[in-house]
Enzyme design. Structure first.
Site, mmCIF file in Angstrom:
data_model
loop_
_atom_site.group_PDB
_atom_site.id
_atom_site.type_symbol
_atom_site.label_atom_id
_atom_site.label_comp_id
_atom_site.label_asym_id
_atom_site.label_seq_id
_atom_site.Cartn_x
_atom_site.Cartn_y
_atom_site.Cartn_z
ATOM 1 N N LYS A 111 4.465 -5.574 19.526
ATOM 2 C CA LYS A 111 4.801 -6.585 18.521
ATOM 3 C C LYS A 111 5.963 -7.454 18.983
ATOM 4 C CE LYS A 111 2.931 -4.408 14.396
ATOM 5 N NZ LYS A 111 3.210 -3.732 13.132
ATOM 6 N N LYS A 214 -7.413 -2.904 21.410
ATOM 7 C CA LYS A 214 -7.976 -2.414 20.142
ATOM 8 C C LYS A 214 -8.282 -3.585 19.215
ATOM 9 C CE LYS A 214 -4.003 -1.746 17.141
ATOM 10 N NZ LYS A 214 -3.259 -0.973 16.200
ATOM 11 N N LYS A 217 -6.282 -6.635 13.091
ATOM 12 C CA LYS A 217 -6.349 -7.591 11.997
ATOM 13 C C LYS A 217 -5.792 -8.941 12.404
ATOM 14 C CE LYS A 217 -5.376 -4.367 8.524
ATOM 15 N NZ LYS A 217 -4.323 -3.760 7.766
HETATM 16 P P1 TYM Z 1 -2.896 0.000 9.907
HETATM 17 O O1 TYM Z 1 -2.746 -0.718 8.609
HETATM 18 O O2 TYM Z 1 -2.743 -0.778 11.158
HETATM 19 O O3 TYM Z 1 -4.292 0.709 9.986
HETATM 20 C C1 TYM Z 1 -4.811 1.577 8.972
HETATM 21 C C2 TYM Z 1 -5.606 2.706 9.617
HETATM 22 O O4 TYM Z 1 -6.642 2.168 10.450
HETATM 23 C C3 TYM Z 1 -6.577 2.729 11.752
HETATM 24 N N1 TYM Z 1 -6.999 1.708 12.751
HETATM 25 C C4 TYM Z 1 -7.986 1.869 13.643
HETATM 26 N N2 TYM Z 1 -8.831 2.876 13.897
HETATM 27 C C5 TYM Z 1 -9.743 2.705 14.868
HETATM 28 N N3 TYM Z 1 -9.876 1.572 15.608
HETATM 29 C C6 TYM Z 1 -9.053 0.527 15.403
HETATM 30 N N4 TYM Z 1 -9.208 -0.586 16.121
HETATM 31 C C7 TYM Z 1 -8.050 0.643 14.380
HETATM 32 N N5 TYM Z 1 -7.091 -0.192 13.906
HETATM 33 C C8 TYM Z 1 -6.457 0.482 12.915
HETATM 34 C C9 TYM Z 1 -5.128 3.125 11.922
HETATM 35 O O5 TYM Z 1 -4.961 4.129 12.893
HETATM 36 C C10 TYM Z 1 -4.759 3.580 10.538
HETATM 37 O O6 TYM Z 1 -5.128 4.935 10.350
HETATM 38 N N6 TYM Z 1 1.468 2.312 10.598
HETATM 39 C C11 TYM Z 1 0.216 2.390 9.879
HETATM 40 C C12 TYM Z 1 0.380 2.410 8.381
HETATM 41 C C13 TYM Z 1 1.211 3.529 7.846
HETATM 42 C C14 TYM Z 1 0.848 4.899 7.778
HETATM 43 C C15 TYM Z 1 1.920 5.548 7.118
HETATM 44 C C16 TYM Z 1 -0.263 5.629 8.215
HETATM 45 C C17 TYM Z 1 2.419 3.408 7.245
HETATM 46 N N7 TYM Z 1 2.855 4.620 6.813
HETATM 47 C C18 TYM Z 1 1.887 6.933 6.873
HETATM 48 C C19 TYM Z 1 -0.282 7.002 7.960
HETATM 49 C C20 TYM Z 1 0.780 7.649 7.312
HETATM 50 C C21 TYM Z 1 -0.608 1.155 10.215
HETATM 51 O O7 TYM Z 1 -0.086 0.135 10.609
HETATM 52 O O8 TYM Z 1 -1.918 1.254 9.951
#
Ligand code: TYM
Length: 350
Positions: A111, A214, A217
């Protein structure tokens, strides 16, 4: 029942990576676990954003959760900023987190790089930034660095036994486990050490345009990402224009990242095995593969999109879900935060 907690950022529509790697699997855990599903709006402000859009996206994310099968009758869905305790615990945890550990996080480096920083390779606290200019420097705020500490707080605030996530969150979860262990060691046994649950298929969905990265969004190339609310025609068009590999064999292999990714999406969307798909498409061209992938994705998302349309029109229902979710979450969070404050040596509020 064991507790699971997991969250997603409300930075826009969920991608098919979020769905296949995460939310779809969460929906299978409702009966066996006490489930907490957060929408982390406080994380979403670590990068440039528009308040009105954040508000809209947060509510939309709740509707998307439910449309994807997270039943609020059998789980607690809440917005992070509705529960007092996430940022409070993050503060306490930040005081046992070495800065170097945060500077080493892959997601932070990525980032920061996007904001114009080149993060020099190095190990630990003496890591140096070589930046393009003062403006780039100013755009990397300390919240972005603290992001994983807030995430650790999200998890530990509920003493979660397990955290189902996609593969990209593995490193953040490792840090969370380290912090839990360190706190327990410094202050006595307090936190459960959470286990990562990472699915066998779908855990790493890649960009359609650059299958070495990967699916994300925030990709600038709109053709790279499939959003769960994309129109079927748009889904079809994006999949048909996906990058493939040289050769013509339909086979998952390290030197065929494009085809492997399509097969992975196909398998996770249809519930079929990759080997079975390979066999049924033997002798066919990439065009046929893409068409079948598109059909599978569209069929999978059709009920999700229909349900979303109903939900997003019913604001009162969504507010009811959030009120109930925050109520249950706050109760649990408060208990654990009180315990942490006591151990940290804070005087109890009279
Ligand atoms: P975020 O919002 O980026 O993504 C949400 C979930 O989707 C999964 N994910 C993917 N899985 C497979 N392939 C991909 N290309 C892909 N992109 C995203 C992520 O692994 C996630 O499970 N930091 C976290 C949010 C968060 C969180 C937490 C998660 C904040 N606090 C506590 C678990 C527990 C995030 O940015 O996810």
């Amino acid at each position: 029942k064991p507790v699971i907690l997991t969250c997603a950022q409300p930075t826009g529509v969920l991608t098919i990576g979020n769905y296949l790697g995460a939310v779809k699997n969460w929906a299978t855990m409702l009966d066996d676990y006490d489930c907490y599903f957060g929408v982390v709006d406080q994380h979403a402000i670590t990068v440039k954003y528009t308040p009105a859009e954040l508000r809209k996206n947060t509510l939309s994310c709740v509707a998307q959760y439910i449309a994807c099968g997270l039943d609020p009758e059998r789980s607690n869905i809440f917005i992070q900023s509705h529960v007092t305790g996430h940022t409070e615990l993050a503060w306490v945890l930040s005081c046992i987190t070495p800065i170097g550990d945060l500077q080493r996080m892959t997601q932070f480096k990525e980032k920061a790089a996007k904001l114009g920083f080149k993060v020099a390779e190095g190990d630990g606290a003496d890591l140096k930034f070589s930046h393009e200019g003062a403006r780039a420097q100013a755009s990397v705020n300390s919240g972005l660095l603290m992001y994983p500490v807030l995430m650790a707080a999200d998890i530990l605030l509920y003493n979660a036994d397990a955290v189902p996530v996609g593969n990209d969150q593995r490193q953040h979860l490792e840090l969370c486990r380290d912090l839990a262990q360190r706190f327990n060691h410094n202050y006595s046994e307090t936190f459960t050490i959470p286990e990562p649950f990472i699915p066998a298929s779908g855990a790493r969905i890649m960009s359609l345009q650059d299958p070495d990265r990967k699916m994300s969004k925030s990709d600038e190339n709109q053709n790279a990402t499939l959003y769960i609310l994309d129109d079927p025609k748009v889904l079809q068009k994006k999949i048909m224009s996906a990058v493939t590999d040289s050769g013509s064999e339909i086979k998952a292999a390290d030197d065929k990242p494009g085809v492997s990714n399509l097969l992975q999406i196909y398998a996770a969307s249809s519930g079929r095995e990759i080997a079975d798909i390979e066999a049924s498409l033997a002798g066919e061209g990439y065009g046929t593969l893409k068409k079948e992938v598109a059909d599978a994705v569209i069929a999978m998302l059709e009920p999700v999109q229909a349900r979303y349309k109903e939900l997003i029109a019913d604001k009162a229902y969504l507010e009811g879900v959030l009120k109930a979710g925050a109520g249950v979450a706050q109760k649990r969070a408060y208990k654990i935060l009180s315990k942490v404050y006591r151990k940290a040596g804070f005087v109890e509020r009279p």
